[in-house]
Design a protein around this motif. Structure first.
Motif, mmCIF file in Angstrom:
data_model
loop_
_atom_site.group_PDB
_atom_site.id
_atom_site.type_symbol
_atom_site.label_atom_id
_atom_site.label_comp_id
_atom_site.label_asym_id
_atom_site.label_seq_id
_atom_site.Cartn_x
_atom_site.Cartn_y
_atom_site.Cartn_z
ATOM 1 N N LYS A 176 38.512 80.915 -116.299
ATOM 2 C CA LYS A 176 38.538 81.923 -115.231
ATOM 3 C C LYS A 176 38.285 83.315 -115.811
ATOM 4 N N LYS A 177 38.961 83.600 -116.908
ATOM 5 C CA LYS A 177 38.776 84.900 -117.553
ATOM 6 C C LYS A 177 37.338 85.055 -118.047
ATOM 7 N N ARG A 178 36.805 83.987 -118.652
ATOM 8 C CA ARG A 178 35.440 84.038 -119.200
ATOM 9 C C ARG A 178 34.415 84.206 -118.083
ATOM 10 N N PHE A 179 34.617 83.495 -116.981
ATOM 11 C CA PHE A 179 33.723 83.624 -115.831
ATOM 12 C C PHE A 179 33.735 85.062 -115.308
ATOM 13 N N THR A 180 34.943 85.619 -115.168
ATOM 14 C CA THR A 180 35.069 87.001 -114.689
ATOM 15 C C THR A 180 34.404 87.974 -115.657
ATOM 16 N N GLU A 181 34.613 87.756 -116.937
ATOM 17 C CA GLU A 181 34.025 88.615 -117.962
ATOM 18 C C GLU A 181 32.497 88.616 -117.869
ATOM 19 N N LYS A 182 31.915 87.432 -117.683
ATOM 20 C CA LYS A 182 30.457 87.341 -117.584
ATOM 21 C C LYS A 182 29.946 88.002 -116.308
ATOM 22 N N CYS A 183 30.709 87.866 -115.228
ATOM 23 C CA CYS A 183 30.310 88.537 -113.979
ATOM 24 C C CYS A 183 30.377 90.051 -114.136
ATOM 25 N N ILE A 184 31.402 90.528 -114.818
ATOM 26 C CA ILE A 184 31.511 91.965 -115.083
ATOM 27 C C ILE A 184 30.308 92.442 -115.890
ATOM 28 N N GLN A 185 29.919 91.671 -116.892
ATOM 29 C CA GLN A 185 28.756 92.025 -117.696
ATOM 30 C C GLN A 185 27.489 92.104 -116.842
ATOM 31 N N LEU A 186 27.359 91.173 -115.894
ATOM 32 C CA LEU A 186 26.185 91.187 -115.013
ATOM 33 C C LEU A 186 26.217 92.381 -114.062
ATOM 34 N N ILE A 187 27.416 92.738 -113.593
ATOM 35 C CA ILE A 187 27.539 93.926 -112.743
ATOM 36 C C ILE A 187 27.164 95.177 -113.534
ATOM 37 N N ALA A 218 39.743 93.368 -111.638
ATOM 38 C CA ALA A 218 38.784 93.653 -112.712
ATOM 39 C C ALA A 218 37.373 93.720 -112.152
ATOM 40 N N LEU A 219 37.027 92.784 -111.292
ATOM 41 C CA LEU A 219 35.700 92.788 -110.674
ATOM 42 C C LEU A 219 35.502 94.014 -109.777
ATOM 43 N N ASN A 230 39.598 96.645 -118.812
ATOM 44 C CA ASN A 230 41.031 96.941 -118.970
ATOM 45 C C ASN A 230 41.879 95.908 -118.239
ATOM 46 N N PHE A 231 41.395 95.493 -117.052
ATOM 47 C CA PHE A 231 42.124 94.477 -116.298
ATOM 48 C C PHE A 231 42.062 93.133 -117.014
ATOM 49 N N LEU A 232 40.948 92.863 -117.680
ATOM 50 C CA LEU A 232 40.846 91.613 -118.437
ATOM 51 C C LEU A 232 41.852 91.601 -119.586
ATOM 52 N N LYS A 233 42.031 92.759 -120.217
ATOM 53 C CA LYS A 233 43.015 92.842 -121.307
ATOM 54 C C LYS A 233 44.423 92.597 -120.764
ATOM 55 N N LEU A 234 44.709 93.173 -119.583
ATOM 56 C CA LEU A 234 46.017 92.952 -118.965
ATOM 57 C C LEU A 234 46.199 91.477 -118.623
ATOM 58 N N TYR A 235 45.130 90.858 -118.134
ATOM 59 C CA TYR A 235 45.192 89.434 -117.785
ATOM 60 C C TYR A 235 45.486 88.606 -119.029
ATOM 61 N N HIS A 236 44.815 88.934 -120.130
ATOM 62 C CA HIS A 236 45.038 88.209 -121.383
ATOM 63 C C HIS A 236 46.485 88.381 -121.844
#
Length: 280
Positions: A176-187, A218-219, A230-236
């Motif tokens: 889930k985190k990785r999927f969100t991270e990749k979507c953030i990169q695409l945004i 995060a998104l 920053n939200f991804l870091k909090l999630y981690h």
């Protein structure tokens, strides 16, 4: 082959450095001839073990770099490119030298574009992390097409976990985190090429997939050109904290169980002693 790796690590602990290095080299060059299932281990754990040896035995670092450079030259000369590129990328990653992977890919884009397209799946993560948008734009025609690839992979991973007999919550959380991270990169990429329509569509699609409030935030932050990372870091941090709580709970349950068994034993002994005392 797993025993081979364990024995090699034991040699490092015993300070048999030269023998261990020879075994690392053999494993890297020949293990797939004997066990193809070790492909992932070969380019991850085995290389990390090799790097650990290099910290205490400099010839190990020299040999690792030599293999990386030899493979790089073979790629430039168009020999077995896709396989060797994965090797070079993995070695550069363990050496914290992703910039060298990007340099090699830049050369391929400029001089051997068809070869670069073969290598694209293995370098895209490094390019996105380094925000190499000029290079990325040569391989991605449409951010939404790339989103479809990411979503397909995410769905495949979640589906594969359904047949697993072991606990998979931590793997699902990671995906889930990785999927969100990749979507953030695409945004971020869509912002960079002035394509707000794609960034909004990617956000809308991703937000319907993710069920974590923190990942949704995060998104949303990235859509608003803030720092979704920053939200991804909090999630981690939250996931690490949750794992720690779970581990503590398991340990407490284990200790409570031991204490309960011990108390039952003591109660049994006391009852027996009391019975014997009464029947004297």
């Amino acid at each position: 082959m797993q025993k081979y790796r364990i024995d090699t690590r034991d040699m490092v602990k015993a300070k048999k450095y030269q023998e261990a290095l020879e075994r690392f080299i053999w494993f890297h060059e020949h293990v797939l001839e004997y066990d193809k299932s070790m492909a992932g281990v070969r380019l991850s754990f085995a290389l990390s073990d090799w790097k650990s040896l290099a910290k205490v035995y400099p010839p190990a670092m020299t040999s690792l770099i030599d293999i990386r450079d030899k493979n790089t030259n073979q790629i430039i000369n168009n020999l077995d490119v896709a396989k060797l590129f994965q090797d070079v990328r993995a070695i550069n990653r363990v050496l914290n030298q992703n910039s060298k992977t990007i340099e090699l890919f830049q050369f391929l884009v400029k001089n051997k574009f068809d070869v670069a397209k073969e290598c694209w799946p293995y370098v895209k993560d490094a390019l996105f992390e380094a925000k190499q948008y000029d290079l990325i734009s040569k391989l991605i025609e449409n951010p939404l097409q790339e989103y479809s690839i990411i979503k397909e992979r995410y769905d495949h991973n979640l589906e594969s976990y359904k047949n697993e007999k072991i606990e998979v919550e931590h793997m699902i959380s990671y995906d889930k985190k990785r999927f969100t991270e990749k979507c953030i990169q695409l945004i971020q990429y869509s912002h960079s090429i002035n394509d707000p329509k794609s960034s909004t569509e990617i956000y809308d699609k991703a937000i319907s997939v993710i069920d974590s409030d923190l990942l949704r935030e995060a998104l949303k932050a990235e859509l608003n050109k803030q720092s979704g990372t920053n939200f991804l870091k909090l999630y981690h941090q939250k996931q690490v904290f949750n794992v720690m709580i779970e581990n503590n709970a398991r340990e407490k349950a284990r200790l409570d169980s031991i204490a309960s068994i011990e108390k039952a034993k003591q109660d049994s002994i006391a009852a027996m002693m009391k019975y014997k005392s009464k029947n004297k």
